[in-house]
Structures are given as structure tokens and as C-alpha cells.
Motif scaffolding. Structure first.
Motif, mmCIF file in Angstrom:
data_model
loop_
_atom_site.group_PDB
_atom_site.id
_atom_site.type_symbol
_atom_site.label_atom_id
_atom_site.label_comp_id
_atom_site.label_asym_id
_atom_site.label_seq_id
_atom_site.Cartn_x
_atom_site.Cartn_y
_atom_site.Cartn_z
ATOM 1 N N THR A 157 0.864 -1.192 0.000
ATOM 2 C CA THR A 157 0.000 0.000 0.000
ATOM 3 C C THR A 157 0.894 1.234 0.000
ATOM 4 N N ASP A 190 0.017 4.132 1.128
ATOM 5 C CA ASP A 190 -0.307 5.048 2.222
ATOM 6 C C ASP A 190 0.637 4.735 3.386
ATOM 7 N N LEU A 229 -1.067 3.655 6.745
ATOM 8 C CA LEU A 229 -1.684 2.334 6.620
ATOM 9 C C LEU A 229 -0.585 1.270 6.540
ATOM 10 N N TYR A 230 0.480 1.575 5.798
ATOM 11 C CA TYR A 230 1.593 0.627 5.684
ATOM 12 C C TYR A 230 2.142 0.295 7.075
ATOM 13 N N LEU A 242 -7.806 -3.326 1.343
ATOM 14 C CA LEU A 242 -7.242 -3.381 2.698
ATOM 15 C C LEU A 242 -8.078 -2.492 3.610
ATOM 16 N N GLN A 294 -8.176 1.513 3.483
ATOM 17 C CA GLN A 294 -7.778 2.018 2.167
ATOM 18 C C GLN A 294 -8.945 2.778 1.533
ATOM 19 N N THR A 295 -8.624 3.843 0.779
ATOM 20 C CA THR A 295 -9.669 4.575 0.050
ATOM 21 C C THR A 295 -9.351 4.499 -1.449
ATOM 22 N N THR A 297 -6.199 6.187 -2.084
ATOM 23 C CA THR A 297 -5.013 5.359 -1.797
ATOM 24 C C THR A 297 -4.653 4.538 -3.033
ATOM 25 N N ILE A 298 -5.662 3.970 -3.680
ATOM 26 C CA ILE A 298 -5.396 3.164 -4.882
ATOM 27 C C ILE A 298 -4.801 4.061 -5.969
ATOM 28 N N ASP A 344 -1.285 4.301 -5.115
ATOM 29 C CA ASP A 344 -0.622 3.041 -5.454
ATOM 30 C C ASP A 344 -0.225 3.024 -6.930
#
Ligand code: SAH
Length: 329
Positions: free
Chosen positions: A157, A159, A162-163, A197, A200-201, A204-205, A208
Motif C-alpha cells: 500500500t 499510504d 496504513l503501511y 485493505l 484504504q480509500t 489510496t489506490i 498506489d
């Protein structure tokens, strides 16, 4: 949305524009464009890769993964070197041209031992891809000297918060440093991430996808998160197959020449969608050649894994690819 409007939107994309695309009610035109770009840039070939999961011993504690070191209930295995080599030879005989060697971060398999295996496997004529996690630069350089051509290390990820929540053993910064090192050492470098995940939003993708382009990755594995019952994320819902497919299509538009696998995890959620992803940008597929005795124990996420023989498994996969109108290689 027309192809040219889409190209304009993608010329200087940010996470926001990508999230807006992912949110579109009708994604059909983007799928079509991704399919067109795939055909134009990488053709109709689908690359078949054999994946050998040679050890499930792992020192890390990734919170989504069934092999995390805290899952003491998981039966562990480590294939012997002669078993690894004989499986690799069978994969070569079955017609595979690439062997992906994957494992947890297992301290027994030092760069020296791995390097020796890679030298032997290269003698079969196969290309070797390594997917054994984070290492020092000198270790990556040694494996490269021993003949490894590609390395898969998903960033998981993009972020950073989040990671950190998901990886008590590492940081996004270090993961990305590893990817840049691999690139510098001349590896064909594979990143990638999970879709769905918890936390995740769509933005976020978007991040990515931008990270894949920034590195830039030569390959990208994009698969849905699948909750594993013996992990801290056991109660989280699994990722969406449709959203995963959308992310693969956008990856094709952002990285026109990349190798994009139809990930195994996508097939776990929905076999139909896994095949479908070949019409939305994907051009690679991996098949497990891990011996049956070990295959079930490589339990990163729950999956039904019927036993198959390496040769017949390969022929079955070739047929499936031909049935989609594509050329297995
Ligand atoms: N140790 C190696 C290989 C990891 S396993 C490494 O660190 O790169 C390969 C991939 O499986 C991971 O990169 C991750 O994206 C995926 N994975 C692990 N657990 C998962 C889960 N619960 N759902 C979906 N994908 C998962």
C-alpha cells in the motif's frame, strides 16, 4: 468517456483524478481502452510463469498474511535444495520459461544459498524471478550476479500510515528504497498492491498506481485482500474483484508496456473475473508448481488448491488461455 479524453485525463494524473475514474458508474470504455493499449503495446501473448513456494518460514509479522511469524498454529516447511532443483527441472520440462521463486523471509535461505540455487536453475534455460522479500543491496546484487533477472516485491500500500499499521516490521519508505535499488541493479522490477485493505480509500489506490509509475515498475501484481482467519484482520471484509479489475485496467493505461498478472487472489474470489481481467489489460499468469505436500501450507490467504501434476497443469492453463483467444507462451 472517449479514448482521447481519457488520455488527456491520464496525461498528468493525480490520486484524485484516478479515484474519480475508479468511481465511474460505467467503466466499460476504460476497460476497452486498456484492452486496446495492451494489444498494441504487448500483443496477444500471455506469459505463463511457474511459481515455486519453497519455504513458508517468515520472520515478519505482516498483519494480513497467514504466514506472519505470530501465527504459531501454521505448519511450517522449508524445501530442501534437491527438492527445489528437481521441481524446477520438472517445470522446465513442462515448458515453463520462467520460474518464480517465492518464500517468506526465511533466514536459512541466505543470499549465498539462494544464489547457488539460481545458478543451478539457470542451467535449465529458465529465467529466474525472485520474490523473497526485503534484503540488503549487496544481497540483491549477489542474486543478480548469480543470474536472477526479475524481482517481485509488492509495495502492498502506498499510504505510509496504513503501511505502518499493517507492517510492524517495516516502513513504506524502506520498501520503496528496496524497489529503487532493484531497479538500479538492472532487475526487471515488480511492485504491486492489495485492493480492499481495511482503511484504504480510492485515493489510496490512486497513490498506489502513481507509485508504480514513479519507480517505474516493469511488472505490477494487483490483487484483492483476502481475510485470513488466523490473522488480526480476520474479521475485515475481503477486497472487491471489480475494483481490482478497474485498478489493473488503469495500471495498463499508466504503464503501457508493463507485465500485469491476473493474480491468483483474484481467482480465489471469482474464477470468472480472473479470466476477464485478461480483457482489461493483464498479460501474465502464474501457476503453482509447489509440490502438493507443501502447497496447502503456503497459506498466505485461504484458497482451495486441488492437487495437480506440473505437466497437465501447464497444458490445462494453455487451453484456458487459447479459449480466451490469446497465445500462451
Ligand atoms: N515474502 C515475500 C512474498 C510475500 S507473499 C515478500 O515479502 O514480498 C506474496 C504476496 O501475497 C504479498 O506481497 C501480498 O501482496 C500477498 N498477500 C499476503 N497476504 C495476503 C492476503 N491476506 N490477501 C491477499 N494477498 C495477500
Amino acid at each position: 468517456m472517449t479514448g482521447s479524453r481519457l488520455q488527456t485525463a491520464l496525461r498528468r494524473p493525480n490520486a484524485q483524478t484516478l479515484a474519480e475514474l475508479l468511481r465511474l458508474p460505467d467503466f466499460g470504455p476504460i476497460y476497452q481502452e486498456a484492452d486496446r493499449i495492451r494489444r498494441e503495446q504487448v500483443g496477444d501473448t500471455v506469459h505463463l510463469r511457474a511459481i515455486l513456494e519453497f519455504s513458508n518460514i517468515c520472520r515478519r509479522r505482516c498483519r494480513y498474511c497467514g504466514l506472519n511469524a505470530e501465527n504459531t498454529a501454521a505448519p511450517r516447511y522449508r524445501m530442501r535444495e534437491d527438492e527445489i532443483l528437481s521441481t524446477a527441472r520438472q517445470a522446465a520440462e513442462a515448458g515453463y520459461r520462467t520460474l518464480v521463486m517465492q518464500s517468506g523471509e526465511d533466514p536459512y535461505y541466505t543470499p549465498e544459498r539462494l544464489g547457488g540455487l539460481i545458478r543451478e536453475i539457470r542451467k535449465t534455460g529458465m529465467t529466474v524471478t525472485v520474490s523473497c522479500g526485503e534484503m540488503e543491496e549487496s544481497a540483491y546484487a549477489h542474486l543478480r550476479d548469480c543470474g536472477a533477472d526479475r524481482y517481485l516485491l509488492k509495495h502492498e500500500t502506498a499510504d505510509p500510515q496504513l503501511y505502518s499499521r499493517l507492517h510492524p516490521c517495516g516502513t513504506l519508505e524502506h520498501r520503496v528504497d528496496c524497489l529503487r535499488t532493484l531497479k538500479r541493479l538492472g532487475y526487471e522490477t515488480g511492485g504491486g498492491f492489495m485492493v480492499g485493505l481495511p482503511g484504504q480509500t480510492l485515493e489510496t489506490i490512486g497513490q498506489d498506481l502513481l507509485l508504480l509509475r514513479d519507480i517505474p515498475c516493469d511488472m505490477a501484481g494487483i490483487g484483492p485482500f483476502i481475510a485470513h482467519p488466523r490473522t488480526p484482520l480476520k474479521d475485515s471484509p475481503s477486497g472487491s474483484a471489480e475494483l481490482t479489475r478497474r485498478a489493473v485496467a488503469l495500471a495498463r493505461l499508466l504503464l503501457p508496456k508493463a507485465h500485469l498478472p491476473a493474480t491468483t487472489a483474484l481467482g480465489v474470489l471469482n474464477a470468472g473475473v480472473k479470466n476477464d481481467v485478461f480483457s482489461c489489460g493483464a498479460n501474465v499468469v502464474m501457476r503453482k508448481v509447489t509440490p502438493d505436500a507443501y502447497k496447502k501450507k503456503y497459506d498466505i490467504y485461504p484458497a482451495a488448491l486441488p492437487p495437480t501434476e506440473i505437466g497437465s497443469g501447464r497444458r490445462e492453463l494453455e487451453e484456458q488461455i487459447r479459449a480466451l483467444g490469446r497465445i500462451p507462451e
